[in-house]
Enzyme design. Structure first.
Site, PDB file in Angstrom:
ATOM      1  CG  HIS A   1      -2.028  -1.020   1.078  1.00  0.00           C
ATOM      2  ND1 HIS A   1      -3.309  -0.699   0.700  1.00  0.00           N
ATOM      3  CD2 HIS A   1      -2.026  -2.362   1.236  1.00  0.00           C
ATOM      4  CE1 HIS A   1      -4.049  -1.803   0.643  1.00  0.00           C
ATOM      5  NE2 HIS A   1      -3.287  -2.824   0.963  1.00  0.00           N
TER       6      HIS A   1
ATOM      7  CG  ASP B   1       0.186   9.419   0.731  1.00  0.00           C
ATOM      8  OD1 ASP B   1       0.028   8.257   1.123  1.00  0.00           O
ATOM      9  OD2 ASP B   1      -0.454  10.399   1.170  1.00  0.00           O
TER      10      ASP B   1
HETATM   11  C1  GDG Z   1      -2.056   3.907   3.390  1.00  0.00           C
HETATM   12  C2  GDG Z   1      -1.056   4.586   2.449  1.00  0.00           C
HETATM   13  C3  GDG Z   1      -2.752   4.477   0.628  1.00  0.00           C
HETATM   14  C4  GDG Z   1      -8.611  10.009   7.952  1.00  0.00           C
HETATM   15  N1  GDG Z   1      -9.022  10.735   8.988  1.00  0.00           N
HETATM   16  C5  GDG Z   1     -10.168  10.186   9.385  1.00  0.00           C
HETATM   17  C6  GDG Z   1     -10.455   9.102   8.568  1.00  0.00           C
HETATM   18  N2  GDG Z   1      -9.467   9.012   7.693  1.00  0.00           N
HETATM   19  C7  GDG Z   1      -9.444   8.039   6.610  1.00  0.00           C
HETATM   20  C8  GDG Z   1      -9.534   8.743   5.280  1.00  0.00           C
HETATM   21  C9  GDG Z   1      -8.954   7.692   4.349  1.00  0.00           C
HETATM   22  C10 GDG Z   1      -7.939   6.990   5.249  1.00  0.00           C
HETATM   23  O1  GDG Z   1      -8.241   7.320   6.593  1.00  0.00           O
HETATM   24  C11 GDG Z   1      -6.527   7.471   4.974  1.00  0.00           C
HETATM   25  O2  GDG Z   1      -6.080   6.897   3.794  1.00  0.00           O
HETATM   26  P1  GDG Z   1      -4.857   7.507   2.993  1.00  0.00           P
HETATM   27  O3  GDG Z   1      -4.782   6.771   1.728  1.00  0.00           O
HETATM   28  O4  GDG Z   1      -5.072   8.950   2.805  1.00  0.00           O
HETATM   29  O5  GDG Z   1      -3.557   7.317   3.911  1.00  0.00           O
HETATM   30  P2  GDG Z   1      -2.913   6.150   4.873  1.00  0.00           P
HETATM   31  O6  GDG Z   1      -3.685   5.973   6.117  1.00  0.00           O
HETATM   32  O7  GDG Z   1      -1.495   6.557   5.050  1.00  0.00           O
HETATM   33  O8  GDG Z   1      -2.998   4.799   4.000  1.00  0.00           O
HETATM   34  C12 GDG Z   1      -1.795   5.386   1.386  1.00  0.00           C
HETATM   35  C13 GDG Z   1      -3.624   3.694   1.572  1.00  0.00           C
HETATM   36  O9  GDG Z   1      -2.856   3.013   2.557  1.00  0.00           O
HETATM   37  C14 GDG Z   1      -4.501   2.677   0.837  1.00  0.00           C
HETATM   38  O10 GDG Z   1      -3.738   1.823   0.024  1.00  0.00           O
HETATM   39  O11 GDG Z   1      -3.568   5.286  -0.205  1.00  0.00           O
HETATM   40  O12 GDG Z   1      -0.867   5.969   0.483  1.00  0.00           O
HETATM   41  O13 GDG Z   1      -0.167   5.428   3.164  1.00  0.00           O
HETATM   42  O14 GDG Z   1      -9.918   6.759   3.972  1.00  0.00           O
HETATM   43  O15 GDG Z   1     -10.855   9.093   5.031  1.00  0.00           O
HETATM   44  N3  GDG Z   1     -11.535   8.330   8.689  1.00  0.00           N
HETATM   45  C15 GDG Z   1     -12.400   8.649   9.692  1.00  0.00           C
HETATM   46  N4  GDG Z   1     -12.185   9.693  10.523  1.00  0.00           N
HETATM   47  C16 GDG Z   1     -11.099  10.505  10.410  1.00  0.00           C
HETATM   48  O16 GDG Z   1     -10.922  11.460  11.155  1.00  0.00           O
HETATM   49  N5  GDG Z   1     -13.490   7.891   9.863  1.00  0.00           N
END
Ligand code: GDG
Length: 455
Positions: free
Chosen positions: A156, A364
């Site tokens: 990921h 990222d």
């Molecule tokens: C890893 C990789 C890759 C955030 N704040 C809240 C909340 N979130 C949710 C977001 C989103 C998720 O968390 C974050 O996903 P990201 O992709 O932005 O980042 P990582 O956590 O670092 O994820 C990344 C991912 O895996 C998938 O393959 O895209 O690059 O680093 O869904 O909405 N959700 C809630 N409350 C919050 O305050 N419920």
């Protein structure tokens, strides 16, 4: 079709509790199709650790099976090698990576134990899909225990250039273990290129006529599968009472002022200080925007036990305080920095009421927030996504305003352009982005990977 077994550090939940990530929702969907098992960590740290009794939960044809980890496993495997060695290394951050033999041994021990506990649950004809940097060598351990069916792996987070990875002690052993997988999936073309470059440069590997790679006596397929979100499901969130409530609260608070939104776990890879500085630069360069635009940063804390994370949190509190101290007015706070999370549906409402979605990752894998922001916009009057070129998402989101987050002036100029963008241009950009998100959604991603694994 054969049963699917998914392995990941965090497992489930099986039903959408409002907290579940889009990824969990997509994986449960594919598990339902053929029936399957999802195996991983229970979330509990107990003395028995990986020897603890298996916890099982079933809904229809999908079963969860989890085990605990011990305090030492948690320190060495999870907070140690996974999050203090591999996470920074794979995000190109040699400067924060820690190399400890204790962490490394703990990582391999936990991988061995997970393989040993999973082995009896795996049937002859099952397909196994392993997720993420916690389990790079798990496939090799399963092979040693006699698993002969297809095993795929998806990373990921990014895969860095060889020049960076080769600083990791025993990097060859780690990559050699990964070659036990039949299929290695990465987020982007760039990550895929880095991976096969490594095979060529460090393992004397070469590409076969059928597109697979041969290295160190193994044959493996390496491909990019950019992860998507449940786009239409996410769009639907905006109409829920939870989202509506946030929209009304924001309307009352903003009273016509524009809002820029950032949403990320507190993590040094997300470039949140760079974001604050770019916003400060915007206020500096465009005095007429003072009092008229604010930045809402939502940052649930993560990995607080790791020093680098506690440190970045302090830095952000300091930065937000200093920008606010300098520019705030009686009735206007420039940066609202919230270190707590929101339920997913509430978050959708917050995206919907934000003129600009701002993602400034320094590195990222993909960045799902960028995709959720676009999905939550009203097509008739959509906001604008300002997106770092260093997020994997940028590879297929060229209609966003792509920025270099290290250049505060450039990011500030993009913010200004986004705030002033005419409606027809906003619609055109959003329409193109949204159409691609509908096509390449989470189900498409999972099926593309599994089809490849089956081939
Ligand atoms: C890893 C990789 C890759 C955030 N704040 C809240 C909340 N979130 C949710 C977001 C989103 C998720 O968390 C974050 O996903 P990201 O992709 O932005 O980042 P990582 O956590 O670092 O994820 C990344 C991912 O895996 C998938 O393959 O895209 O690059 O680093 O869904 O909405 N959700 C809630 N409350 C919050 O305050 N419920």
């Amino acid at each position: 079709m054969s049963r699917l077994v998914i392995v990941s550090n965090r497992v489930g939940p099986l039903k959408d509790t409002g907290k579940a990530g889009g990824l969990a929702v997509a994986l449960v969907d594919v598990l339902r199709e053929t029936g399957g098992l999802w195996f991983g960590w229970s979330g509990e740290v107990t003395e028995a650790g990986t020897f603890s009794e298996l916890k099982r939960e079933r809904r229809g044809n999908v079963e969860l099976a989890t085990i605990d980890v011990s305090p030492a496993d948690n320190d060495e495997f999870y907070a140690g090698y996974a999050n203090r060695t591999l996470w920074p290394m794979l995000h190109y951050r040699l400067d924060v990576a820690e190399f400890s033999p204790l962490f490394e041994a703990g990582y391999h021990r936990v991988n061995e134990r997970f393989a040993a506990r999973l082995r009896p649950l795996v049937g002859e004809s099952d397909r196994i899909w392993v997720h993420d940097y916690h389990f790079l060598p798990l496939g090799a351990r399963l092979r040693e225990l006699g698993v002969s069916g297809p095993i795929g792996f998806f990373l990921h987070i990014p895969w860095p250039p060889t020049e960076i990875l080769s600083a990791l002690p025993r990097h060859r052993d780690l990559v050699r273990a990964m070659l036990a997988y039949d299929l290695i999936g990465l987020q982007t073309e760039r990550d895929r290129r880095h991976f096969v470059d490594y095979l060529r440069e460090e393992a004397g590997g070469h590409e076969l006529p059928d597109g697979r790679w041969e290295a160190w006596g193994h044959t493996v397929r390496v491909e990019a599968f950019p992860i998507g979100i449940d786009t239409e499901g996410y769009r639907g969130f905006v109409a829920t009472p939870e989202a509506r409530r946030e929209i009304q609260r924001l309307d009352r608070h903003l009273r016509g002022r524009a809002q820029i939104v950032g949403v990320d776990r507190i993590d040094y890879s997300k470039g949140i200080p760079h974001r604050f500085r770019a916003f400060e630069r915007l206020l500096e360069d465009q005095p007429e925007l003072r009092g008229r635009v604010s930045l809402l940063q939502i940052s649930p804390p993560s990995r607080g036990e790791v020093f680098a994370y506690a440190e970045i949190r302090r830095e952000l509190e300091h930065l937000a305080g200093s920008v606010n101290g300098r520019y705030a007015d009686i009735d206007w706070t420039p940066i609202r920095f919230m270190t707590r999370g929101f339920p997913r549906r509430a978050l959708a409402g917050i995206y919907a009421r934000s003129r600009v979605g701002l993602v400034t990752s320094l590195r990222d894998g993909m960045n799902l927030v960028a995709k959720e922001y676009v999905a939550a916009q009203e097509p008739e009057d959509p906001g604008v996504l300002v997106l770092s070129r260093f997020a994997g998402a940028a590879e297929a989101m060229s209609e966003a305003m792509i920025v270099n987050p290290y250049a505060a002036d450039e990011t500030a100029a993009a913010l200004q352009a986004a705030l002033q963008m005419p409606l027809d241009e906003r619609r055109a950009r959003h329409g193109a982005l949204y159409a691609r998100l509908v096509q390449a959604d989470a189900r498409w991603w999972a099926n593309a990977f599994l089809d490849r694994l089956a081939a």
